[in-house]
Write an enzyme that holds these catalytic residues in place. Structure first.
Site, mmCIF file in Angstrom:
data_model
loop_
_atom_site.group_PDB
_atom_site.id
_atom_site.type_symbol
_atom_site.label_atom_id
_atom_site.label_comp_id
_atom_site.label_asym_id
_atom_site.label_seq_id
_atom_site.Cartn_x
_atom_site.Cartn_y
_atom_site.Cartn_z
ATOM 1 N N CYS A 67 4.246 -2.520 -8.391
ATOM 2 C CA CYS A 67 2.931 -2.095 -7.917
ATOM 3 C C CYS A 67 3.045 -0.872 -6.993
ATOM 4 O O CYS A 67 3.343 0.206 -7.485
ATOM 5 C CB CYS A 67 2.223 -3.286 -7.274
ATOM 6 S SG CYS A 67 0.431 -3.101 -7.332
ATOM 7 N N HIS A 116 2.844 -7.903 -9.909
ATOM 8 C CA HIS A 116 3.724 -8.532 -8.913
ATOM 9 C C HIS A 116 4.521 -9.661 -9.565
ATOM 10 O O HIS A 116 4.079 -10.812 -9.528
ATOM 11 C CB HIS A 116 2.877 -9.125 -7.773
ATOM 12 C CG HIS A 116 2.291 -8.121 -6.853
ATOM 13 N ND1 HIS A 116 2.828 -7.841 -5.617
ATOM 14 C CD2 HIS A 116 1.213 -7.314 -6.977
ATOM 15 C CE1 HIS A 116 2.101 -6.911 -5.005
ATOM 16 N NE2 HIS A 116 1.117 -6.575 -5.812
ATOM 17 N N ARG A 170 -3.431 5.272 -9.383
ATOM 18 C CA ARG A 170 -3.621 4.187 -8.414
ATOM 19 C C ARG A 170 -4.928 3.445 -8.695
ATOM 20 O O ARG A 170 -5.909 4.049 -9.142
ATOM 21 C CB ARG A 170 -3.662 4.736 -6.991
ATOM 22 C CG ARG A 170 -2.332 5.277 -6.528
ATOM 23 C CD ARG A 170 -2.415 5.798 -5.113
ATOM 24 N NE ARG A 170 -2.744 4.759 -4.171
ATOM 25 C CZ ARG A 170 -3.611 4.922 -3.159
ATOM 26 N NH1 ARG A 170 -4.239 6.055 -2.983
ATOM 27 N NH2 ARG A 170 -3.842 3.927 -2.332
ATOM 28 N N ILE A 199 -2.801 -6.843 -8.595
ATOM 29 C CA ILE A 199 -3.615 -6.727 -7.381
ATOM 30 C C ILE A 199 -3.865 -5.248 -7.096
ATOM 31 O O ILE A 199 -2.933 -4.524 -6.741
ATOM 32 C CB ILE A 199 -2.901 -7.377 -6.165
ATOM 33 C CG1 ILE A 199 -2.542 -8.847 -6.461
ATOM 34 C CG2 ILE A 199 -3.776 -7.281 -4.918
ATOM 35 C CD1 ILE A 199 -1.619 -9.482 -5.439
ATOM 36 N N ARG A 200 -5.103 -4.823 -7.278
ATOM 37 C CA ARG A 200 -5.423 -3.393 -7.125
ATOM 38 C C ARG A 200 -4.321 -2.535 -7.751
ATOM 39 O O ARG A 200 -3.754 -1.635 -7.127
ATOM 40 C CB ARG A 200 -5.631 -3.036 -5.649
ATOM 41 C CG ARG A 200 -6.966 -3.587 -5.102
ATOM 42 C CD ARG A 200 -7.109 -3.495 -3.611
ATOM 43 N NE ARG A 200 -6.860 -2.148 -3.098
ATOM 44 C CZ ARG A 200 -7.703 -1.130 -3.162
ATOM 45 N NH1 ARG A 200 -8.883 -1.285 -3.755
ATOM 46 N NH2 ARG A 200 -7.409 0.023 -2.647
ATOM 47 N N GLU A 243 0.868 -1.184 0.000
ATOM 48 C CA GLU A 243 0.000 0.000 0.000
ATOM 49 C C GLU A 243 0.904 1.234 0.000
ATOM 50 O O GLU A 243 1.597 1.499 0.976
ATOM 51 C CB GLU A 243 -0.914 -0.053 1.239
ATOM 52 C CG GLU A 243 -1.866 1.088 1.354
ATOM 53 C CD GLU A 243 -2.664 1.334 0.084
ATOM 54 O OE1 GLU A 243 -3.282 0.399 -0.437
ATOM 55 O OE2 GLU A 243 -2.645 2.494 -0.396
ATOM 56 N N GLU A 252 7.028 -11.061 -8.504
ATOM 57 C CA GLU A 252 7.593 -11.945 -7.461
ATOM 58 C C GLU A 252 6.598 -13.017 -7.036
ATOM 59 O O GLU A 252 6.952 -13.929 -6.298
ATOM 60 C CB GLU A 252 8.046 -11.103 -6.254
ATOM 61 C CG GLU A 252 6.951 -10.648 -5.294
ATOM 62 C CD GLU A 252 6.061 -9.519 -5.814
ATOM 63 O OE1 GLU A 252 6.186 -9.136 -6.997
ATOM 64 O OE2 GLU A 252 5.210 -9.044 -5.051
HETATM 65 N N1 GLN Z 1 -3.365 -0.093 -4.643
HETATM 66 C C1 GLN Z 1 -2.091 -0.093 -3.973
HETATM 67 C C2 GLN Z 1 -1.561 1.323 -3.771
HETATM 68 O O1 GLN Z 1 -2.143 2.250 -4.179
HETATM 69 C C3 GLN Z 1 -1.076 -0.890 -4.728
HETATM 70 C C4 GLN Z 1 -1.459 -2.350 -4.733
HETATM 71 C C5 GLN Z 1 -0.309 -3.290 -4.755
HETATM 72 O O2 GLN Z 1 0.840 -2.936 -4.493
HETATM 73 N N2 GLN Z 1 -0.619 -4.528 -5.008
HETATM 74 O O3 GLN Z 1 -0.538 1.484 -3.181
#
Ligand code: GLN
Length: 191
Positions: free
Chosen positions: A78, A172, A107, A136-137, A47, A174
Site C-alpha cells: 500500500c 495489506h 494514490r 484501505i484507501r 500514509e 499482513e
Molecule cells: N492512501 C495512502 C497513501 O496515499 C495509502 C493507504 C494505505 O497504506 N493503506 O499513502
C-alpha cells in the site's frame, strides 16, 4: 537473513508478526544505522506522504535510496508500494518515491466511496488458492514497465507486481493472517 520493517509510521507490527511466524529475524528500521543491519526491507502501509516526510526528518531518505539502487530486496504494501514506485499520480509535489520498481501508481485510486474493501485474489504463482486481500484507501498501478510482472488485478488494474527482488501490493497482506506473500518475499530475498 535479517529482514527490516520500516517503522516510521503505519501498520508495522502485523508485518513483524507475519515475518516472525515464518522464522525470520526482524529489525525495526528507523534510522540509517538500523537500515545498515538488514539484508531486505518491508515498507508497510500507512500514509505515504507522512512516511516520505519522516524519511527525510530521520535522515533515512538518501540511505534508503542508496540501498534500493544497490538492489536490496524490498516488499512494499500500500503506502510502501507508493514509496517504491517510479511515478506517483495524485501525490503531493514534494512526495519522494524511490523508483525501485518500474510502475506508476495512483494514490487512493479506488475512489472515496469505497475507501476500504476486501477481495479474494488469484495471485500468479501463489499455491493454495485465492488470497484474501484487505484494501484501505488503496492505490493501483496505472502503468507497469516491460520488466514488471503483474501478479494480480482488481477490475483490470494491477494490484500486485514484481520486478526482480522487489514485490509490491496495493493491499495489506499482513492484515488477513495469510503469510503466503511474506513467504514468497523471503524466498525472493534469499535468491
Ligand atoms: N492512501 C495512502 C497513501 O496515499 C495509502 C493507504 C494505505 O497504506 N493503506 O499513502
Amino acid at each position: 537473513m535479517k529482514i527490516g520493517v520500516l517503522a516510521l509510521q503505519g501498520a508495522v507490527e502485523p508485518h513483524v508478526v507475519a515475518l516472525r511466524a515464518l522464522g525470520a529475524t526482524t529489525v525495526a528500521v528507523r534510522n540509517p544505522t538500523e537500515l545498515a543491519l538488514v539484508e531486505a526491507l518491508v515498507l508497510p502501509g500507512g500514509e505515504s506522504t507522512t512516511m516520505a516526510k519522516l524519511l527525510r526528518l530521520n535522515e533515512l531518505e538518501e540511505a534508503l535510496a542508496e540501498r534500493l539502487a544497490g538492489g536490496m530486496p524490498a516488499f512494499g504494501t500500500c503506502a510502501g508500494m507508493i514509496l517504491l514506485a517510479s511515478g506517483v499520480l495524485d501525490g503531493r509535489a514534494d512526495q519522494r518515491s524511490f523508483s525501485a520498481i518500474d510502475i506508476d501508481v495512483r494514490r487512493n485510486a479506488f475512489g472515496r466511496q469505497v475507501d476500504s474493501f476486501e477481495a479474494d485474489l488469484d495471485v500468479t504463482g501463489l499455491a493454495g488458492g485465492p488470497l484474501h486481500a484487505v484494501f484501505i484507501r488503496a492505490p493501483f498501478v496505472e502503468r507497469a514497465g516491460a520488466d514488471v510482472e503483474v501478479l494480480a488485478t482488481v477490475g483490470g488494474h494491477p494490484v500486485c507486481c514484481r520486478q526482480g527482488r522487489v514485490l509490491v501490493t496495493s493491499f495489506h497482506p499482513e492484515l488477513s493472517g495469510d503469510v503466503r506473500l511474506h513467504q514468497h518475499f523471503l524466498e525472493l530475498a534469499a535468491t
